[in-house]
Design a protein around this motif. Structure first.
Motif, mmCIF file in Angstrom:
data_model
loop_
_atom_site.group_PDB
_atom_site.id
_atom_site.type_symbol
_atom_site.label_atom_id
_atom_site.label_comp_id
_atom_site.label_asym_id
_atom_site.label_seq_id
_atom_site.Cartn_x
_atom_site.Cartn_y
_atom_site.Cartn_z
ATOM 1 N N GLY A 271 36.640 -3.220 -7.730
ATOM 2 C CA GLY A 271 35.235 -3.151 -7.352
ATOM 3 C C GLY A 271 34.929 -3.736 -5.992
ATOM 4 N N THR A 272 35.949 -4.275 -5.292
ATOM 5 C CA THR A 272 35.732 -4.779 -3.934
ATOM 6 C C THR A 272 35.289 -3.622 -3.043
ATOM 7 N N PRO A 273 34.230 -3.793 -2.238
ATOM 8 C CA PRO A 273 33.750 -2.693 -1.395
ATOM 9 C C PRO A 273 34.859 -2.085 -0.543
ATOM 10 N N PHE A 274 34.938 -0.757 -0.586
ATOM 11 C CA PHE A 274 35.964 -0.017 0.143
ATOM 12 C C PHE A 274 35.337 1.278 0.648
ATOM 13 N N THR A 275 35.328 1.458 1.963
ATOM 14 C CA THR A 275 34.808 2.693 2.550
ATOM 15 C C THR A 275 35.927 3.375 3.327
ATOM 16 N N ALA A 276 35.892 4.713 3.381
ATOM 17 C CA ALA A 276 36.958 5.449 4.051
ATOM 18 C C ALA A 276 36.446 6.793 4.530
ATOM 19 N N GLU A 277 37.073 7.304 5.585
ATOM 20 C CA GLU A 277 36.734 8.629 6.076
ATOM 21 C C GLU A 277 37.422 9.682 5.206
ATOM 22 N N GLY A 278 36.710 10.776 4.970
ATOM 23 C CA GLY A 278 37.277 11.889 4.216
ATOM 24 C C GLY A 278 36.778 11.933 2.789
ATOM 25 N N ALA A 279 36.221 13.103 2.400
ATOM 26 C CA ALA A 279 35.701 13.254 1.035
ATOM 27 C C ALA A 279 36.541 14.258 0.267
ATOM 28 N N ASP A 280 37.859 14.007 0.227
ATOM 29 C CA ASP A 280 38.746 14.894 -0.522
ATOM 30 C C ASP A 280 38.635 14.575 -2.016
#
Length: 409
Positions: free
Chosen positions: A252-261
């Motif tokens: 549940g640690t916040p994690f953001t990333a590019e790409g919506a695969d």
């Protein structure tokens, strides 16, 4: 007097004849016409990433067919090999292709081949990655804005959990000497710098190395002190997510990333990822096709911004705004939600918070170089043109605004 009138009359006749030729034939500087069609070389960088063959290639082909049904697409995929791409472009040039949509494997190394194309009278539209050299136009997602959205989604999630100074974040931003990675990184830092402690920043592309380096970075910070992770370029998210689990970062640690695969969407639905930032391929492909057709028919390429690639300044560009995808944005099929028109198949039905549209127009930089119907299936081999076509309308010209940043590759 009579002689002067006769000369003037001859001049007017010649001018009328020239104007008449321009109206029925190719415009000055044109490669061809919509009515007759011409060849467009489409060069994409990689086969390992699913997107290029599955989404970019057909999207570009559909857009070209819609804008110029008699135009012929000549396609090449370099498979991640810069030398192969340079050969492909040179071979197309030798075969008579004079308009290119170029997704460069190596934006810097391709510059001599771009220069060779320009010397032969070709027009080059950089796609997704801003290649060096005398580029005529550029179509891509707005990477700086993508970085801002990644940083904002991460910061908001961290603040929702308490004091943003209670720990540190790990960033994976890609190599600083890559123009695209540098743009994303700039956007991320605009949001995070001074608001949160950045414990480690990893500047590597290779997903295998990224996994190892993320585990090492988390160990250095301390898994219990990691309050957020951001993967700023497509292709790294899976490796980063796996490394977070292996290193013992709290679920549940916040994690953001590019790409919506699909893998990213699955993580979002399961709570393993906070947000994904999606750069809409269909919109980028359509703008690249419009720019290529405009240039090929001798018209001026108009963008929504101007960028510089380190060798050429004031390149007209269309920068498509990214879409943020969170769990709240995912459509609920039971509620009858449908995907936006033109969305590529890899992305599930969404309720995007912001429409995928170009950024507001910006003023061009100074002249010195900076840093940094129904679609008709296109032919992919030489053949005789057929059927009349609709004339494509160009994008709206850029209007004065704030100065555009240097472009990303």
């Amino acid at each position: 007097m009579g002689g002067r009138l006769t000369a003037g009359g001859v001049s007017l006749v010649l001018l009328a004849a020239l104007l008449g030729c321009g109206a029925t034939g190719a415009a000055p500087g044109a490669v061809g016409t919509i009515e007759d069609g011409f060849r467009i070389g489409v060069l994409l960088p990689d086969r390992r990433a699913e997107r290029y063959e599955a989404h970019d290639r057909p999207a570009i082909a559909r857009a070209i067919a819609s804008l110029c049904p008699r135009c012929e697409v000549v396609y090449g995929n370099a498979g991640g090999d810069h030398a192969a791409q340079a050969r492909q472009m040179a071979e197309m040039l030798a075969g008579g292709v004079r308009v290119f949509i170029l997704g460069a494997v190596d934006p810097r190394a391709i510059a001599p081949t771009v220069a060779q194309a320009k010397l032969a009278g070709a027009k080059v539209v950089a796609y997704e990655r801003l290649a060096n050299g005398p580029i005529d136009a550029y179509a891509a997602g707005d990477r700086v804005q993508a970085g801002r959205e990644l940083g904002r989604a991460l910061l908001d999630a961290i603040r929702a959990g308490g004091d943003p100074r209670r720990g540190e974040v790990v960033l994976v931003t890609g190599p600083a000497d890559d123009p695209g990675a540098a743009e994303v990184s700039r956007g991320v830092h605009e949001v995070l710098d001074g608001r949160i402690a950045i414990g480690r920043e990893i500047a590597v592309w290779n997903p295998d190395r990224v996994a190892e380096l993320v585990r090492t970075a988390i160990a250095g910070v301390g898994a219990e002190r990691v309050i957020g992770v951001c993967a700023g370029y497509g292709g790294a998210a899976d490796a980063v997510a796996a490394a977070m689990r292996a290193a013992g970062v709290r679920p549940g640690t916040p994690f953001t990333a590019e790409g919506a695969d699909p893998a990213a969407i699955r993580r979002i639905l399961e709570g393993g990822q906070t947000a994904a930032v999606h750069r809409p391929i269909a919109a980028e492909a359509e703008h690249a096709a419009r720019l290529a057709v405009a240039l090929g028919t001798g018209r001026t390429a108009h963008g929504t911004a101007y960028v510089a690639n380190g060798t050429t300044a004031s390149i007209p560009a269309v920068l498509v705004r990214p879409v943020v995808v969170t769990r709240a944005d995912l459509a609920d099929p039971a509620a009858g939600d449908a995907p936006p028109a033109g969305e590529e198949p890899a992305v599930p039905p969404l309720r995007p918070r912001r429409p995928a549209e170009p950024r507001p127009a910006r003023r061009p930089p100074s002249p010195r170089a900076g840093r940094a119907g129904r679609p008709v299936a296109p032919r992919v081999s030489p053949s005789t043109p057929r059927a009349a076509a609709r004339r494509a309308s160009p994008p709206e010209p850029a209007r004065p605004g704030t100065r555009a940043p240097t472009g990303a590759g």
